[in-house]
Enzyme design. Structure first.
Site, PDB file in Angstrom:
ATOM      1  N   ASN A  45     -49.216  25.871  20.276  1.00 42.13           N
ATOM      2  CA  ASN A  45     -49.213  25.937  18.810  1.00 42.13           C
ATOM      3  C   ASN A  45     -49.946  24.731  18.230  1.00 42.13           C
ATOM      4  O   ASN A  45     -49.861  23.607  18.750  1.00 42.13           O
ATOM      5  CB  ASN A  45     -47.803  26.072  18.242  1.00 42.13           C
ATOM      6  CG  ASN A  45     -46.847  24.984  18.665  1.00 42.13           C
ATOM      7  OD1 ASN A  45     -46.953  24.453  19.761  1.00 42.13           O
ATOM      8  ND2 ASN A  45     -45.914  24.641  17.801  1.00 42.13           N
ATOM      9  N   ILE A  46     -50.688  24.997  17.159  1.00 41.22           N
ATOM     10  CA  ILE A  46     -51.482  23.961  16.495  1.00 41.22           C
ATOM     11  C   ILE A  46     -51.139  24.015  15.011  1.00 41.22           C
ATOM     12  O   ILE A  46     -51.475  24.989  14.322  1.00 41.22           O
ATOM     13  CB  ILE A  46     -52.989  24.188  16.727  1.00 41.22           C
ATOM     14  CG1 ILE A  46     -53.303  24.166  18.226  1.00 41.22           C
ATOM     15  CG2 ILE A  46     -53.811  23.122  15.984  1.00 41.22           C
ATOM     16  CD1 ILE A  46     -54.710  24.606  18.591  1.00 41.22           C
ATOM     17  N   CYS A  56     -49.872  29.889  16.185  1.00 41.53           N
ATOM     18  CA  CYS A  56     -48.890  29.923  17.274  1.00 41.53           C
ATOM     19  C   CYS A  56     -49.586  29.846  18.638  1.00 41.53           C
ATOM     20  O   CYS A  56     -50.758  30.205  18.780  1.00 41.53           O
ATOM     21  CB  CYS A  56     -48.090  31.212  17.229  1.00 41.53           C
ATOM     22  SG  CYS A  56     -46.930  31.332  15.870  1.00 41.53           S
ATOM     23  N   GLU A  58     -49.190  31.740  21.189  1.00 38.07           N
ATOM     24  CA  GLU A  58     -49.599  33.060  21.681  1.00 38.07           C
ATOM     25  C   GLU A  58     -50.963  33.435  21.111  1.00 38.07           C
ATOM     26  O   GLU A  58     -51.830  33.957  21.817  1.00 38.07           O
ATOM     27  CB  GLU A  58     -48.575  34.123  21.272  1.00 38.07           C
ATOM     28  CG  GLU A  58     -47.194  33.926  21.878  1.00 38.07           C
ATOM     29  CD  GLU A  58     -46.284  33.043  21.034  1.00 38.07           C
ATOM     30  OE1 GLU A  58     -46.790  32.110  20.367  1.00 38.07           O
ATOM     31  OE2 GLU A  58     -45.078  33.277  21.049  1.00 38.07           O
ATOM     32  N   CYS A  96     -43.247  35.393  17.337  1.00 37.21           N
ATOM     33  CA  CYS A  96     -43.059  35.746  15.925  1.00 37.21           C
ATOM     34  C   CYS A  96     -43.692  37.111  15.641  1.00 37.21           C
ATOM     35  O   CYS A  96     -44.448  37.662  16.457  1.00 37.21           O
ATOM     36  CB  CYS A  96     -43.650  34.669  15.012  1.00 37.21           C
ATOM     37  SG  CYS A  96     -45.442  34.789  14.804  1.00 37.21           S
ATOM     38  N   CYS A  99     -47.561  37.323  15.839  1.00 31.07           N
ATOM     39  CA  CYS A  99     -48.078  37.340  17.217  1.00 31.07           C
ATOM     40  C   CYS A  99     -47.813  38.684  17.879  1.00 31.07           C
ATOM     41  O   CYS A  99     -48.638  39.175  18.665  1.00 31.07           O
ATOM     42  CB  CYS A  99     -47.469  36.203  18.027  1.00 31.07           C
ATOM     43  SG  CYS A  99     -48.112  34.591  17.523  1.00 31.07           S
TER      44      CYS A  99
HETATM   45  N1  THU Z   1     -44.360  29.034  17.243  1.00 30.92           N
HETATM   46  C1  THU Z   1     -45.171  29.461  18.252  1.00 30.92           C
HETATM   47  O1  THU Z   1     -46.190  28.837  18.562  1.00 30.92           O
HETATM   48  N2  THU Z   1     -44.815  30.580  18.911  1.00 30.92           N
HETATM   49  C2  THU Z   1     -43.656  31.261  18.716  1.00 30.92           C
HETATM   50  O2  THU Z   1     -43.402  32.229  19.426  1.00 30.92           O
HETATM   51  C3  THU Z   1     -42.716  30.837  17.670  1.00 30.92           C
HETATM   52  C4  THU Z   1     -43.188  29.741  16.792  1.00 30.92           C
HETATM   53  C5  THU Z   1     -44.700  27.760  16.573  1.00 30.92           C
HETATM   54  C6  THU Z   1     -45.205  27.844  15.179  1.00 30.92           C
HETATM   55  C7  THU Z   1     -44.848  26.458  14.656  1.00 30.92           C
HETATM   56  O3  THU Z   1     -45.870  25.546  15.038  1.00 30.92           O
HETATM   57  C8  THU Z   1     -43.591  26.081  15.405  1.00 30.92           C
HETATM   58  O4  THU Z   1     -43.543  26.938  16.538  1.00 30.92           O
HETATM   59  C9  THU Z   1     -42.315  26.234  14.600  1.00 30.92           C
HETATM   60  O5  THU Z   1     -42.235  27.478  14.016  1.00 30.92           O
END
Ligand code: THU
Length: 141
Positions: A45-46, A56, A58, A96, A99
């Protein structure tokens, strides 16, 4: 090409998590996406100060793979949790809704989703289970 085992894919997601840029949520997520012919594309995630542009793990993995020309995928491992080492008994991190929809663009309902724990174990589910009755490219035909 030798396909990685599920356990190896999970380890790659745990490693990818260390690439996370998450100064706002301090919630680090890594993903390892497996193509049907055995290649793995990783993502993390960035986040962004404006919050909305956050990507995210994914989607980072999917967009990297699709940019590289990949279109067919069989599984993704996801490792997410609060900053620091991923606890072995922490709640697993499910993808989420956005994704899930990106998965539905490129993957069939039997696409496997491996939700990792810190000890390298995982819970397995499918896109069909996480996004039933989905809107896909077929709906536009
Ligand atoms: N996030 C993801 O990268 N993948 C997920 O499946 C759930 C949420 C990230 C988004 C954000 O940077 C952090 O987690 C908190 O929501």
């Amino acid at each position: 090409m030798t396909h990685p085992t599920d356990a190896q894919l999970v380890q790659q997601a745990i490693e990818a998590r260390t690439h996370s840029y998450a100064p706002y949520s301090q919630f680090n997520v890594g993903a390892a996406l497996l193509t049907k012919d055995g290649r793995v594309y990783c993502g993390a995630n960035i986040e962004n100060a404006a919050f909305g542009p956050t990507n995210c793990a994914e989607r980072t993995a999917f967009f990297t793979a699709v940019y590289a020309g990949e279109r067919e995928f069989s599984a993704i491992a996801i490792a997410g949790g609060k900053a620091g080492a991923l606890p072995k008994d922490a709640p697993i991190c499910a993808p989420c809704g956005v994704c899930r929809q990106v998965m539905a663009e490129f993957c069939t309902p039997d696409f496997r989703i491996l939700l990792a724990r810190g000890d390298g174990t995982w819970e397995e589910t499918t896109l069909a289970a996480l996004l039933p009755l989905s809107f896909t490219p077929n709906d536009l035909k």
